[in-house]
Design a protein around this motif. Sequence first.
Motif, PDB file in Angstrom:
ATOM      1  N   GLY A   1       5.700  11.978  -2.363  1.00 39.50           N
ATOM      2  CA  GLY A   1       5.130  10.722  -1.900  1.00 39.50           C
ATOM      3  C   GLY A   1       5.744  10.267  -0.584  1.00 39.50           C
TER       4      GLY A   1
ATOM      5  N   SER B   1       1.064   4.209  -2.832  1.00 36.51           N
ATOM      6  CA  SER B   1       0.753   5.597  -2.489  1.00 36.51           C
ATOM      7  C   SER B   1       1.881   6.528  -2.908  1.00 36.51           C
TER       8      SER B   1
ATOM      9  N   GLN C   1       1.793   7.101  -6.656  1.00 33.28           N
ATOM     10  CA  GLN C   1       0.678   7.931  -7.128  1.00 33.28           C
ATOM     11  C   GLN C   1       0.892   9.414  -6.868  1.00 33.28           C
TER      12      GLN C   1
ATOM     13  N   SER D   1       0.827  -1.206   0.000  1.00 26.62           N
ATOM     14  CA  SER D   1       0.000   0.000   0.000  1.00 26.62           C
ATOM     15  C   SER D   1       0.861   1.255   0.000  1.00 26.62           C
TER      16      SER D   1
END
Length: 716
Positions: free
Chosen positions: A698, A688, A691, A684
């Motif tokens: 990030g 993240s 993205q 995860s």
Amino acid sequence: MLMIAHLALGFLPLVPAPSTTAPISFAHEVQPLLTRLGCNMGACHGAQLGQGSFKLSLRAFDDAADHREIVRGANGRRIDLNNPENSLLLRKATAETSHAGGKRVDRSDPGYQKILAWLAQGAPAPKSNDPLLESLTVSPTELILKPGQQRDLAISAMMGGKSSAVLDRASLDSLNTEVATVDRNGRIVAKSAGETLVVIRFESLVQVCRVIVPHAPMKTSAPPFVATGEIDKIWQARWLKLGLSPTAPATDAEFLRRLWLSATGSIPDVATVRAFLADPSPDKHAKAIDKALSSPEYTDHWSYKWGDILRVNRDSLGKKGMWAMHGYLREAFRDNRPLDQMVGELLAATGSPYAAGPPNFFMAGNTEDWTEAAAQLFLGVRIQCARCHHHPFESLSQADYYGFSAIFARVGKKGSTEFGLQGKDTTIFIKDEGESRHARTGQVMKPKALGSPVLEDPIDRRQALARWLSDRGNPALARNLANRMWGYVFGRGLVDPVDDLRSSNPCSNPELLDYLASVLIRAEYDQKKFLKEILISSVFRLSAIPSHALDPEAVYATHYHPRRLSAEQMLDAVDMAAGTREKFPDVPLGYRASGLPDVGFASRFLDVFGRPKRVVVCECERSTSASMSQALLLMSGIQLQKKVGDSAGRVARLLKEKVAVPQLVEELYLASLGRKPDAVETKSAIESVAQAGNLREGAEDLLWALLNCREFQFNH
């Protein structure tokens, strides 16, 4: 004419007592009944101004004044010695006439009959030769019952060398009526599973009966508890008695983070976490404890904690005094000075508070303040109530208060020019004379601590107090310090609050408190040895996730009690995770929040998170409650954003070193939560970061999220 003169002066002729009736004692029979009926409670006639123009001393601490108020107050209208049953004192209590307190007793009640007989005897006053109350005994002192079971108490008092049953006039209360109730006849009825104390009060003395209603045997998925030492064995016995069971052990990562926060007030650095998790040796936990206890952060943490309760504050001590006291505390904890020696140095200090730390103990306040501070800090007793009246919950009288005060009655303060005319120095010294007088009687009191013999010394009574406290046969200091340190490590004391030791404030494990006090004494008050005994226990290594709902607040240590980080811990932990250092005014860069000498260094972060003012010795001054301001500061505060994005911080360093994203994620987890992410968290986090607009953004978002999660903000 004589009768008229007496009435005019507010006096009544006393009817002689019938010769066939045993004399009834106002002090030992009537006064306890008035307490039992609630007449002299703080919410009734024992209030500061009384009620309805009728004022009694709180819980009957002043027999002479109460007798005078009952017999001669209101121009003698409260009693009728010619027709005792018509006395307003009785008619109010039976609600035969208007009474704001309602009905307190029936005419058939033995207590009513006792007071009626006293009136019939002419309402005799207390006598100077009345036998003294020596002790109060309750049997049994502990009961283990099933729901619905009943047991009767036996209560006796020793007065003048004779034992008398006093159940008929003692006051009885259950601290938790959901577990067990008690009636005025001493019958205890078990209601539901749990533990409570039945508190028995008779005149100035208090005793308790512990009532345990065990929980039914439960099924749990937790593995069997492995006892590794005496602490674990004592808790096992306690759990068995209560019908409780402990949760599963914590993970190694949870243990290490908990250890460092409890022993040093700091989270461990990444290198320490990696080394511990990779260590296969069976004694890795003991080695980790030794490392934490020998760290510089240990000295910072404990000197800061004692700075809180000793009120090290520039506003009361001056900057020079503040630095002197801070330096003294740092030296004491760096050198692992025995705690009883440190307490003795503080209590018996003389000289300049600028030249040495201990005299600063006497810079704030006066004799009464020093009395109350010493009692609360070194005996764990809140004695403040007894300055004006008998303690409402304990066997603490005004005589106890002013006897303790006599120890400090000859301590004086005077100006000094040792540091120059503008230095504003003060000298703490011992005066040639000075006594403490009982506030009500005016009697000169002999110097005595709470429960001690007379503490005389040809030069300084405080030296006698220090000797009494450090006497290896006296556990008073050891019990207080042991309970405090257990509370600091586990988040709640065996007696909680940790500075409120009294019989009516139940101890969750009396046997363990006795044992810990003996450990501290055997260790010669060596704090590090004592802490290691606690930290190496299997109880300390239990998970913070309970396996059942029977002990939600971890009163019985069936799981670790999670708690929010203190203000200083939170700021230092943010700096550790972000790889930054907070710059405080007036000190060089490098001072941690928990290394500051007082609370006068401006920091909005610390104030928002509950930094105390250091104006009282009570542990309650520090707040760890959550607030919206705290949430906003962490979620959108400029200060946190600057730390996360600092050009010399952790994220910037990792990017400069071109660390791969999986390793970057792992280090941020290790730096903030003290553990590696699991597979799901890793996946995860990588997604993240990918993205985000760029790698830096990030990574900063991930660190920000970790700092805002509950796992980071709690010691668990």
